[in-house]
Every structure is written in structure tokens, then in C-alpha cells.
Scaffold this motif. Sequence first.
Motif, PDB file in Angstrom:
ATOM      1  N   HIS A 235       0.836  -1.205   0.000  1.00 49.53           N
ATOM      2  CA  HIS A 235       0.000   0.000   0.000  1.00 49.53           C
ATOM      3  C   HIS A 235       0.873   1.259   0.000  1.00 49.53           C
ATOM      4  N   PHE A 236       1.882   1.270   0.876  1.00 50.41           N
ATOM      5  CA  PHE A 236       2.761   2.443   0.960  1.00 50.41           C
ATOM      6  C   PHE A 236       3.539   2.678  -0.334  1.00 50.41           C
ATOM      7  N   ASN A 237       3.716   1.635  -1.141  1.00 48.88           N
ATOM      8  CA  ASN A 237       4.445   1.749  -2.408  1.00 48.88           C
ATOM      9  C   ASN A 237       3.533   1.894  -3.627  1.00 48.88           C
ATOM     10  N   ALA A 238       2.220   1.841  -3.415  1.00 47.05           N
ATOM     11  CA  ALA A 238       1.263   1.942  -4.523  1.00 47.05           C
ATOM     12  C   ALA A 238       1.260   3.350  -5.107  1.00 47.05           C
ATOM     13  N   ASP A 239       1.000   3.433  -6.406  1.00 49.25           N
ATOM     14  CA  ASP A 239       0.984   4.730  -7.091  1.00 49.25           C
ATOM     15  C   ASP A 239       0.010   5.716  -6.455  1.00 49.25           C
ATOM     16  N   HIS A 240      -1.200   5.251  -6.109  1.00 44.33           N
ATOM     17  CA  HIS A 240      -2.182   6.172  -5.543  1.00 44.33           C
ATOM     18  C   HIS A 240      -1.731   6.714  -4.188  1.00 44.33           C
ATOM     19  N   PHE A 241      -0.979   5.929  -3.431  1.00 46.41           N
ATOM     20  CA  PHE A 241      -0.472   6.418  -2.150  1.00 46.41           C
ATOM     21  C   PHE A 241       0.638   7.445  -2.351  1.00 46.41           C
ATOM     22  N   THR A 242       1.546   7.182  -3.257  1.00 47.35           N
ATOM     23  CA  THR A 242       2.640   8.135  -3.491  1.00 47.35           C
ATOM     24  C   THR A 242       2.112   9.437  -4.093  1.00 47.35           C
ATOM     25  N   ARG A 243       1.065   9.346  -4.929  1.00 49.55           N
ATOM     26  CA  ARG A 243       0.444  10.570  -5.468  1.00 49.55           C
ATOM     27  C   ARG A 243      -0.182  11.393  -4.337  1.00 49.55           C
ATOM     28  N   PHE A 244      -0.903  10.703  -3.434  1.00 53.50           N
ATOM     29  CA  PHE A 244      -1.505  11.417  -2.320  1.00 53.50           C
ATOM     30  C   PHE A 244      -0.430  12.063  -1.449  1.00 53.50           C
ATOM     31  N   SER A 245       0.637  11.339  -1.167  1.00 54.91           N
ATOM     32  CA  SER A 245       1.721  11.880  -0.335  1.00 54.91           C
ATOM     33  C   SER A 245       2.293  13.162  -0.923  1.00 54.91           C
ATOM     34  N   ALA A 246       2.453  13.191  -2.240  1.00 49.83           N
ATOM     35  CA  ALA A 246       2.969  14.400  -2.906  1.00 49.83           C
ATOM     36  C   ALA A 246       1.981  15.552  -2.763  1.00 49.83           C
ATOM     37  N   GLN A 247       0.690  15.257  -2.903  1.00 49.32           N
ATOM     38  CA  GLN A 247      -0.329  16.298  -2.729  1.00 49.32           C
ATOM     39  C   GLN A 247      -0.349  16.796  -1.284  1.00 49.32           C
ATOM     40  N   ALA A 248      -0.263  15.874  -0.346  1.00 45.14           N
ATOM     41  CA  ALA A 248      -0.387  16.210   1.077  1.00 45.14           C
ATOM     42  C   ALA A 248       0.702  17.168   1.529  1.00 45.14           C
ATOM     43  N   GLU A 249       1.880  17.054   0.942  1.00 46.38           N
ATOM     44  CA  GLU A 249       2.971  17.961   1.318  1.00 46.38           C
ATOM     45  C   GLU A 249       2.578  19.424   1.139  1.00 46.38           C
ATOM     46  N   LYS A 250       1.683  19.693   0.206  1.00 46.47           N
ATOM     47  CA  LYS A 250       1.290  21.069  -0.106  1.00 46.47           C
ATOM     48  C   LYS A 250       0.055  21.543   0.658  1.00 46.47           C
ATOM     49  N   ILE A 251      -0.795  20.607   1.114  1.00 49.58           N
ATOM     50  CA  ILE A 251      -2.088  21.011   1.671  1.00 49.58           C
ATOM     51  C   ILE A 251      -2.337  20.557   3.112  1.00 49.58           C
ATOM     52  N   VAL A 252      -1.435  19.781   3.690  1.00 47.02           N
ATOM     53  CA  VAL A 252      -1.601  19.286   5.055  1.00 47.02           C
ATOM     54  C   VAL A 252      -0.634  20.028   5.969  1.00 47.02           C
ATOM     55  N   LEU A 253      -1.136  20.495   7.110  1.00 47.98           N
ATOM     56  CA  LEU A 253      -0.288  21.224   8.053  1.00 47.98           C
ATOM     57  C   LEU A 253       0.726  20.294   8.712  1.00 47.98           C
ATOM     58  N   ASN A 254       0.260  19.168   9.207  1.00 47.90           N
ATOM     59  CA  ASN A 254       1.138  18.151   9.773  1.00 47.90           C
ATOM     60  C   ASN A 254       0.404  16.817   9.807  1.00 47.90           C
ATOM     61  N   SER A 255       1.169  15.757  10.005  1.00 49.13           N
ATOM     62  CA  SER A 255       0.569  14.430  10.013  1.00 49.13           C
ATOM     63  C   SER A 255       1.354  13.505  10.922  1.00 49.13           C
ATOM     64  N   GLU A 256       0.676  12.455  11.338  1.00 51.91           N
ATOM     65  CA  GLU A 256       1.296  11.432  12.171  1.00 51.91           C
ATOM     66  C   GLU A 256       0.672  10.099  11.794  1.00 51.91           C
ATOM     67  N   VAL A 257       1.506   9.085  11.644  1.00 49.56           N
ATOM     68  CA  VAL A 257       1.029   7.748  11.295  1.00 49.56           C
ATOM     69  C   VAL A 257       1.531   6.779  12.349  1.00 49.56           C
ATOM     70  N   LYS A 258       0.609   6.024  12.920  1.00 47.22           N
ATOM     71  CA  LYS A 258       0.964   5.011  13.918  1.00 47.22           C
ATOM     72  C   LYS A 258       0.450   3.653  13.449  1.00 47.22           C
ATOM     73  N   LYS A 259       1.284   2.636  13.635  1.00 47.45           N
ATOM     74  CA  LYS A 259       0.924   1.262  13.269  1.00 47.45           C
ATOM     75  C   LYS A 259       0.785   0.441  14.547  1.00 47.45           C
ATOM     76  N   TYR A 260      -0.248  -0.403  14.579  1.00 46.30           N
ATOM     77  CA  TYR A 260      -0.515  -1.253  15.732  1.00 46.30           C
ATOM     78  C   TYR A 260      -0.733  -2.690  15.266  1.00 46.30           C
ATOM     79  N   GLU A 261      -0.219  -3.627  16.024  1.00 47.12           N
ATOM     80  CA  GLU A 261      -0.490  -5.032  15.767  1.00 47.12           C
ATOM     81  C   GLU A 261      -1.805  -5.378  16.433  1.00 47.12           C
TER      82      GLU A 261
END
Length: 97
Positions: free
Chosen positions: A66-92
Motif C-alpha cells: 500500500h505504501f508503495n502503490a501509485d495512488h499512495f505516493t500521489r496522495f503523499s505528494a499532494q499532502a505535502e502542499k495542503i496538510v499542516l502536519n501528520s502522524e502515522v501510527k501502526k498497531y499489531e
Amino acid sequence: MLTVVATLQCTEENLEHVISALKTLQFHSRQEKGCERYDIARRITEQHIEIVITELWASAAALEAHFNADHFTRFSAQAEKIVLNSEVKKYEVIEAD
């Protein structure tokens, strides 16, 4: 299984753009192999708008894809311009016996 909780903050001016980009990401992510759940929620405060994405993935490999999918990388590039800050947490996920 893994649960991912991503928290983003944006301004009211960018809200429509952020939500639109997230809905596109959600649509494509829900079609990925191993995506069990992908939900978006928001909370509006006086200072900013907080958006929470909760995801459930069948495996670490599915999440990595998922993290390597095209749609995710496109969103990440967009988010750099329109998101103030972000945090991602992973849980088992702990399953009942």
C-alpha cells in the motif's frame, strides 16, 4: 493483522482539497489486496481541522505494498502542499483466543 491510525491537520481553506484527495486514496486503497478496512473521519476545532484515517491490513506485506502503490505516493505528494502536519501510527491487532 495491522491497524494504522493516521492523523492529519489542515486549514479550512484546504479542507475540500484534502477530503477530495483522501476519498480518491480511500477508493483505490479499498481495492488493494489485504485491505480489510479504510475509513476517514474529521473533527473541526477552533484552530484547525483534524482528519483521522483508520485502516486495517491483513499483513505487513499488504501494508508495505500500500505504501508503495501509485495512488499512495500521489496522495503523499499532494499532502505535502495542503496538510499542516501528520502522524502515522501502526498497531499489531490482538485477536481473542
